[in-house]
Scaffold this motif. Structure first.
Motif, PDB file in Angstrom:
ATOM      1  N   TYR A 124      12.234  26.179  13.032  1.00 20.14           N
ATOM      2  CA  TYR A 124      12.497  25.505  11.754  1.00 20.14           C
ATOM      3  C   TYR A 124      11.452  25.926  10.736  1.00 20.14           C
ATOM      4  CZ  TYR A 124      14.453  21.716   8.885  1.00 20.14           C
ATOM      5  OH  TYR A 124      15.088  20.988   7.920  1.00 20.14           O
ATOM      6  N   LYS A 157      10.760  24.655   8.003  1.00 23.44           N
ATOM      7  CA  LYS A 157      10.053  23.550   7.352  1.00 23.44           C
ATOM      8  C   LYS A 157       8.910  22.998   8.207  1.00 23.44           C
ATOM      9  CE  LYS A 157      13.724  21.692   4.410  1.00 23.44           C
ATOM     10  NZ  LYS A 157      14.652  20.530   4.317  1.00 23.44           N
ATOM     11  N   HIS A 197      18.379  23.331  18.721  1.00 21.87           N
ATOM     12  CA  HIS A 197      17.744  23.652  17.436  1.00 21.87           C
ATOM     13  C   HIS A 197      18.202  22.710  16.340  1.00 21.87           C
ATOM     14  CE1 HIS A 197      16.432  28.052  18.459  1.00 21.87           C
ATOM     15  NE2 HIS A 197      16.022  27.158  19.337  1.00 21.87           N
ATOM     16  N   GLU A 198      19.492  22.395  16.359  1.00 22.54           N
ATOM     17  CA  GLU A 198      20.011  21.466  15.349  1.00 22.54           C
ATOM     18  C   GLU A 198      19.381  20.085  15.535  1.00 22.54           C
ATOM     19  OE1 GLU A 198      24.276  21.149  15.348  1.00 22.54           O
ATOM     20  OE2 GLU A 198      24.205  19.793  13.614  1.00 22.54           O
ATOM     21  N   LYS A 234      15.809  20.169  14.153  1.00 20.25           N
ATOM     22  CA  LYS A 234      15.768  20.175  12.684  1.00 20.25           C
ATOM     23  C   LYS A 234      16.121  18.804  12.113  1.00 20.25           C
ATOM     24  CE  LYS A 234      17.033  25.026  12.409  1.00 20.25           C
ATOM     25  NZ  LYS A 234      18.059  25.994  12.049  1.00 20.25           N
ATOM     26  N   HIS A 272      13.240  16.433  12.678  1.00 22.55           N
ATOM     27  CA  HIS A 272      12.129  16.807  11.799  1.00 22.55           C
ATOM     28  C   HIS A 272      12.390  16.250  10.397  1.00 22.55           C
ATOM     29  CE1 HIS A 272       9.125  19.532   9.908  1.00 22.55           C
ATOM     30  NE2 HIS A 272       8.621  19.618  11.121  1.00 22.55           N
ATOM     31  N   ASP A 273      13.623  16.370   9.929  1.00 15.14           N
ATOM     32  CA  ASP A 273      13.984  15.818   8.607  1.00 15.14           C
ATOM     33  C   ASP A 273      13.938  14.297   8.622  1.00 15.14           C
ATOM     34  OD1 ASP A 273      14.388  18.346   7.637  1.00 15.14           O
ATOM     35  OD2 ASP A 273      16.593  18.298   7.785  1.00 15.14           O
TER      36      ASP A 273
END
Ligand code: ADP
Ligand code: ASP
Ligand code: MG
Length: 404
Positions: A187, A189, A390-391, A394, A397-398
């Motif tokens: 990611y 970000k 991975h999704e 992410k 994380h958001d």
């Protein structure tokens, strides 16, 4: 001895001979600042995996002694190449294998633990202004056979050497410039973390942040050896991991995921007292670590028993379960290797309710099915399909605003 710094360079920093020059330059610069450098190196990028694949072409479950003799060889190439490159740079240098040095381990091939390190030769070199370059990952057992410390084990070699030498710091040079809130290659970000406690790093490493092998952090924590993770490609401060508590613990320090887990289910297990021990005993006596466990409620006096192990041990575990199942008239064994364990880690979670609820809701909103759950005071892990990992990372994380 103060003034000694151990600098470890991973395979990602050693992909070709130009990279060896860059690494030699880092060592030279550090030496010119008055530090005594002891270098530890891994095999060149991709080499250990190449050797493992070769072994598996020959034997499905390779002979442990020969397996270690084979997969440790990449490190021997690296030490010699680095010592030669350093000499080109006018830095007097000498390479050592674990055998030459006397880095002793137990005899648990493939995952050996370090028992002792003979520092006599290194100390002699240092006082003669010679930079020792030492193989990571390998050791020798009582019989003098080569052992290896598990994937990523050069980190542990480096920290153990730093402890044995009483170094100021153990510097781990890699291809990212520190420890991030999640894998920066997954990611964009992800945010670099400047400082972490051993406790936080232990959790991150054990749950999949492969930037440091878990055992290296255990070692550092036990002996209070500061670790600094830095990039060999840029000149940034990196991340410092030590025993100093932060003023305020982060609620979440990071999100991790694994790509080396496997899930096994044994069907139609008789639902009677002692059955869990009966299943798990023969597995742990083979040295296989079992991670998350679920036993379903029985409907017809039999139940399904599901757990995860490391993928490299999945076939061996399946064989053990097949024999067991025959013994007590159980059902099929299902092996699923397309899974990943996604975890939220944070010391601050201890005092916050609702983290789990937010986590599960975030995954539900993304339509990501949770197959297993495991929690502790400072982490929550879920098992999901590997192609959704991975999704999941992410979105978590958001959801927890980790880029801030
Ligand atoms: P080396 O060859 O230097 O030992 P590794 O591949 O073992 O390198 O470790 C570095 C990699 O760790 C990075 O390239 C990155 O993809 C991965 N990684 C996973 N989680 C993290 C994290 N939280 N922070 C930094 N790197 C991470
Ligand atoms: N070369 C070994 C591996 O690939 C050890 C290491 O890189 O730390 O696992
Ligand atoms: Mg590594």
């Amino acid at each position: 001895m103060p003034n000694i710094v151990v600098q470890k360079f991973g395979g990602t920093s050693l992909s070709d001979t130009d990279r060896f020059k860059a690494v030699a330059k880092i060592i030279k610069d550090t030496s010119e600042k008055g530090k005594k450098v002891v270098a530890v190196v891994s095999a060149m990028a991709g080499e250990t995996q190449r050797l493992i694949d070769l072994a598996k072409e020959v034997q499905e479950i390779p002979d442990p002694r020969e397996y270690d003799a084979l997969i440790s060889s990449g490190e021997q190439v690296s030490v010699a190449l680095l010592a030669m490159t350093l000499r080109n740079e006018k830095v007097n240098s000498k390479s050592y294998t674990a055998f030459q040095l006397g880095l002793r381990t137990d005899d648990y091939h493939g995952k050996a633990r370090i028992n002792s390190i003979d520092t006599k030769n290194i100390l002699k070199d240092i006082s003669a202004d010679i930079t020792p370059v030492i193989t990571g990952f390998q050791g020798i057992n009582e019989e003098g056979d080569i052992t290896t410390l598990g994937r990523g084990g050069s980190d542990t070699s480096a920290v153990a050497l730093a402890v044995a030498l009483g170094a100021e710091e153990c510097q781990i040079y890699t291809d990212v410039d520190g420890v991030y809130t999640t894998d920066p290659n997954v990611y964009e970000k992800a945010k670099k973390i400047d400082k972490l406690t051993f406790e936080e790093m232990l959790e991150l490493s054990s749950l999949g942040a492969k930037v440091l092998q878990i055992r290296s952090v255990e070692f550092a924590s036990k002996y209070n050896m500061p670790i600094r993770v830095k990039s060999s490609f840029t000149n940034n401060e990196g991340t410092l991991i030590n025993g100093e508590e932060n003023m305020e613990d982060a609620l979440i320090s990071g999100v991790t995921h694994t790509s080396d887990d496997a899930k096994l289910t044994i069907r139609k297990v008789p639902d009677i007292p002692g059955i869990a021990a009966k299943i798990l005993d023969p597995i742990s006596s083979q040295g296989i670590e079992v991670d998350i466990i679920i036993q379903n409620v029985s409907e017809d006096k039999t139940t399904d028993f599901t757990f995860t192990v490391k993928r490299e041990k999945s076939q061996e575990t399946k064989n053990i379960l097949s024999n067991l199942s025959k013994e007590f008239g159980g059902g099929e064994i299902e092996l699923n290797e397309d899974i990943s364990k996604v975890s939220l880690v944070g010391v601050g979670m201890k005092s916050h309710a609702g983290v789990a609820a937010t986590m599960f809701k975030t995954l539900a909103d993304k339509n990501i099915n949770i197959e297993m759950i495991s929690t502790s005071e400072i982490k929550i892990s879920v098992v999901v399909k590997e192609d959704l990992a991975h999704e999941a990372v992410k979105s978590l994380h958001d959801a927890f605003n980790l880029e801030k």
